[in-house]
Design a protein around this motif. Sequence first.
Motif, PDB file in Angstrom:
ATOM      1  N   GLN A   3       0.549  -1.374  -0.160  1.00  0.00           N
ATOM      2  CA  GLN A   3       0.553   0.063   0.100  1.00  0.00           C
ATOM      3  C   GLN A   3       0.439   1.157  -0.479  1.00  0.00           C
ATOM      4  N   LEU A   4       0.603   2.041  -1.018  1.00  0.00           N
ATOM      5  CA  LEU A   4       1.592   3.141  -0.894  1.00  0.00           C
ATOM      6  C   LEU A   4       0.263   4.706  -0.191  1.00  0.00           C
ATOM      7  N   GLN A   5       0.592   5.287   0.492  1.00  0.00           N
ATOM      8  CA  GLN A   5      -0.065   6.433   1.781  1.00  0.00           C
ATOM      9  C   GLN A   5       1.125   7.514   1.331  1.00  0.00           C
ATOM     10  N   ASP A   6      -0.216   8.670   1.652  1.00  0.00           N
ATOM     11  CA  ASP A   6       0.748   9.766   1.647  1.00  0.00           C
ATOM     12  C   ASP A   6       0.963  10.413   3.139  1.00  0.00           C
ATOM     13  N   THR A   7       1.699   9.897   3.833  1.00  0.00           N
ATOM     14  CA  THR A   7       2.260  10.037   5.380  1.00  0.00           C
ATOM     15  C   THR A   7       2.829   9.043   6.012  1.00  0.00           C
ATOM     16  N   THR A  36      -3.327  12.807  -4.733  1.00  0.00           N
ATOM     17  CA  THR A  36      -1.635  13.647  -4.612  1.00  0.00           C
ATOM     18  C   THR A  36      -1.048  12.824  -3.358  1.00  0.00           C
ATOM     19  N   LEU A  37      -0.212  11.967  -4.169  1.00  0.00           N
ATOM     20  CA  LEU A  37       0.657  11.109  -3.828  1.00  0.00           C
ATOM     21  C   LEU A  37       1.662  10.718  -4.348  1.00  0.00           C
ATOM     22  N   CYS A  38       2.665  10.263  -3.694  1.00  0.00           N
ATOM     23  CA  CYS A  38       4.359  10.094  -4.637  1.00  0.00           C
ATOM     24  C   CYS A  38       4.147  11.463  -5.317  1.00  0.00           C
ATOM     25  N   THR A  39       4.000  12.620  -4.743  1.00  0.00           N
ATOM     26  CA  THR A  39       4.497  14.198  -5.764  1.00  0.00           C
ATOM     27  C   THR A  39       5.567  14.225  -5.185  1.00  0.00           C
ATOM     28  N   VAL A  40       5.854  14.203  -4.288  1.00  0.00           N
ATOM     29  CA  VAL A  40       7.409  14.032  -3.493  1.00  0.00           C
ATOM     30  C   VAL A  40       7.512  13.172  -2.698  1.00  0.00           C
ATOM     31  N   SER A  41       8.578  12.875  -2.214  1.00  0.00           N
ATOM     32  CA  SER A  41       9.496  11.985  -1.321  1.00  0.00           C
ATOM     33  C   SER A  41       8.251  11.959   0.143  1.00  0.00           C
ATOM     34  N   THR A  42       8.143  13.667   0.202  1.00  0.00           N
ATOM     35  CA  THR A  42       7.024  13.486   1.693  1.00  0.00           C
ATOM     36  C   THR A  42       6.045  13.589   1.916  1.00  0.00           C
ATOM     37  N   ASP A  43       5.659  13.259   0.673  1.00  0.00           N
ATOM     38  CA  ASP A  43       4.213  12.072   0.281  1.00  0.00           C
ATOM     39  C   ASP A  43       4.142  10.904  -0.260  1.00  0.00           C
ATOM     40  N   CYS A  44       4.864  10.051   0.011  1.00  0.00           N
ATOM     41  CA  CYS A  44       5.769   9.083  -1.091  1.00  0.00           C
ATOM     42  C   CYS A  44       5.859   7.862   0.274  1.00  0.00           C
ATOM     43  N   PHE A  45       5.365   6.615   0.804  1.00  0.00           N
ATOM     44  CA  PHE A  45       5.739   6.098   2.171  1.00  0.00           C
ATOM     45  C   PHE A  45       4.570   5.124   1.451  1.00  0.00           C
ATOM     46  N   ALA A  46       5.365   3.001   2.285  1.00  0.00           N
ATOM     47  CA  ALA A  46       4.804   2.222   1.797  1.00  0.00           C
ATOM     48  C   ALA A  46       4.501   1.265   3.167  1.00  0.00           C
ATOM     49  N   SER A  47       3.407   0.472   3.198  1.00  0.00           N
ATOM     50  CA  SER A  47       3.085  -0.299   4.505  1.00  0.00           C
ATOM     51  C   SER A  47       2.455  -0.872   3.982  1.00  0.00           C
ATOM     52  N   PHE A  48       3.458  -2.666   3.943  1.00  0.00           N
ATOM     53  CA  PHE A  48       2.590  -3.707   4.144  1.00  0.00           C
ATOM     54  C   PHE A  48       2.924  -5.409   5.197  1.00  0.00           C
ATOM     55  N   PRO A  49       1.452  -5.901   5.296  1.00  0.00           N
ATOM     56  CA  PRO A  49       2.026  -7.118   5.769  1.00  0.00           C
ATOM     57  C   PRO A  49       2.586  -8.205   6.179  1.00  0.00           C
ATOM     58  N   ILE A 108       6.904   2.806   5.530  1.00  0.00           N
ATOM     59  CA  ILE A 108       8.768   3.229   5.654  1.00  0.00           C
ATOM     60  C   ILE A 108       8.418   4.535   3.959  1.00  0.00           C
ATOM     61  N   GLN A 109       9.371   5.721   4.122  1.00  0.00           N
ATOM     62  CA  GLN A 109       9.319   6.263   3.329  1.00  0.00           C
ATOM     63  C   GLN A 109      10.629   5.714   1.953  1.00  0.00           C
ATOM     64  N   ALA A 110       9.564   6.690   0.860  1.00  0.00           N
ATOM     65  CA  ALA A 110      10.841   6.025  -0.600  1.00  0.00           C
ATOM     66  C   ALA A 110      11.617   7.133  -1.150  1.00  0.00           C
ATOM     67  N   THR A 111      12.618   6.638  -1.849  1.00  0.00           N
ATOM     68  CA  THR A 111      13.294   7.694  -2.242  1.00  0.00           C
ATOM     69  C   THR A 111      12.613   7.728  -3.813  1.00  0.00           C
ATOM     70  N   LEU A 112      12.276   8.322  -4.199  1.00  0.00           N
ATOM     71  CA  LEU A 112      11.228   9.334  -5.097  1.00  0.00           C
ATOM     72  C   LEU A 112      12.089   9.916  -6.574  1.00  0.00           C
ATOM     73  N   THR A 113      12.134   9.351  -7.406  1.00  0.00           N
ATOM     74  CA  THR A 113      12.445  10.601  -8.524  1.00  0.00           C
ATOM     75  C   THR A 113      11.109  10.573  -9.766  1.00  0.00           C
ATOM     76  N   VAL A 114      10.382  11.725  -9.703  1.00  0.00           N
ATOM     77  CA  VAL A 114       9.457  12.679 -10.181  1.00  0.00           C
ATOM     78  C   VAL A 114       9.392  12.022 -11.414  1.00  0.00           C
TER      79      VAL A 114
END
Length: 685
Positions: free
Chosen positions: A451-455, A495-508, A529-535
């Motif tokens: 799951q991708l999430q913004d925080t 409004t998701l993964c527009t910058v690295s500060t709104d690009c996180f992931a969670s999973f079971p 966990i926050q992503a390293t993002l290439t826009v």
Amino acid sequence: SVKAITTLYTARSNAFLLLEASAVSDTIPVALIAMTASIQATTFASDNVDAKLSSYNVRMIAGQPPLEIVLNFDETVNATSFNARDLSFKSSPSSTPFTLTGGTLASTVNSASLVLRVSTADLASIRANAPLLSSKTASFLTFTSGLVQDMASRTVTPGSNVAVTTYTADLTRPSLSDFSLDMDSGTLVFTYNENVLAANFSVTSVTLQSTAAGGSSYTLTTSTASAGASKSQVQVALSTVDLNNLKVETGLATSKATTFVTLAVDNVLDTAENKAQASSGKQVTSFTADTTSPTVQGFDFNLTSKKLTIRFSEAVDVSTFDPTELTLQNAQGRTPTESFKLTGGTLNSTDGTVLAFFITDADRNSIQAKAGLATARANTFMSLTVDFVKDHASNLVNRITPQLAVQASSFAQDGVRPTLTSWSLNLNLGVMTLVFDETIDVSTLVLSQFQLQDTAGALSIVKYKLTSTSLPSTDSASVSISLNSADLTAIKTRTLCTVSTDCFASFPSTFASDAAGLTVNARPESVAIQATLTVDTTGPRLTSFVEMNLISSTLTIRLDEPVDVSTFQPTAITLQNLFETAVSTYTLTGGSTTSSNGDTIVVNITSTDLKAIQSRNNLCTHRGSCYLVASATLVKDLNNRANIPQGQGSPGLIAQKFVTDTTKPSLSTYTLDMNLGLLILTFSE
């Protein structure tokens, strides 16, 4: 010399003469009575003759810049009046002149000979206008009376197409004469037709190829150049990377017949700083084959993944790999207490310095049944015969005897759950990369649980779970996943993964497992966990002309990323009958689409455009005459970036599928004018 002195003999008022006694005698002879004071000229005639250019020379001192123009006049001229911008040069009397933009006199002393040092910018322009000033027969000078004044402020006599008297400059670009390659020592030697500066040689300009026209090829990257045995030679020591990459290229640099070189333009400078000419498809003069056997430098064994990785001193040919020639043993010695000779294995690498393979399940079970073998690095050793593998020159690997068995550099025994240490998302490429602290069984990946999430908190507002199902085929600690169009569209429109500060992931924990079946450590929403993002910074690129359908009056195109179909402009599409240099083209005048945002657009062709296309006998009559290009106004991506254009005349994309018009034309209407005797028939196509 008199004219060079500005306060002497410029008028009667500064014209005086003093004779010594030895200057003259009478006929007896009796010497002149020495003059005790000078006498003024009775009459004085000023200089009233224009200076003339006697000759001019082109030179480089010691064959190196700067380029100097030596102007020789028939009398002394005033150096301060000199205007270099009045000098123009031609390569022939009828060619277009090149006028200097400046320059510096070597000396500002008034003289009958002036030396102009051509500016660096003008020298570059002269070199770019070859063959200008490249030889005595390509050096013609033109100037006006404004070039310089003599000491009486009189102008110089103009000159036109004045031939050079002496030429000692070097403005000729060096060229490659021949080259040699030693695959054993890893050395290339390039010989030029003149002395060159090896320190300026560009190794990345070197492309080795298997034929004069191309074939298999490799461009050097990290090799180093130095001076050769003579000043006209450059010696290149091939880096380990370059040498091994050369060896793994099929059919390249295996003999003189498969060794050619192409050098990019400006690959080196000569001693006069002239940039070298390009060289294309030149065959090697001397070739030395590789005669050195590869040597094992170490190995790693992961019992969990069943993977055995061996490092060699040079690239090996994995097609010659025979795992049954390898034996694992618990210590060095002729007869170790525990040993096992492999019965098989599955290759997991390509040609290179690293050979990796998976041992069979049966072999792993047999090894684990031996209590004292491969339970830790201390009891994991390897021996092998010369038939285990060969290099690309068919040299057998150096044997490792049981007495000198090599100990494992690393040994992995499973038992720890894997952890996702980092992840990155590249929206340019549409690729997500997951990095774990150990090898993951990629077949266990459940992307729908990612799951991708913004925080990073549990109160995230924007959330999205992936729908992509395409998985990489190889287990690895670093897993790259190509996201499908639906996922990319969903991410880019939220409004998701527009910058690295709104690009996180969670999973079971059930998201993935390692090779031993141990599940991954979960990352709940609260500790995402926050992503390293290439826009996404790149406009969409047209990748495929999917279909031309003359029955449905549609054409289908595909781009490399989702696009905003509301920005689609069909008039940006041009059809052409050839890949490039088409003789028949047609640009759509209209059209429409009902496609949704995505990477594929189905274009409804207007009846006007369809008739215009069908009226051209050599355009889109079959798949081989149906190519498509598009301008930059075709469409924009979801970030409002315009597509990368191709443009008319560019190489086109051929229709991957061509549906021929099989519908018979029908008569729609007709008009009969009995006054004019005229019958007009109107058809459906």
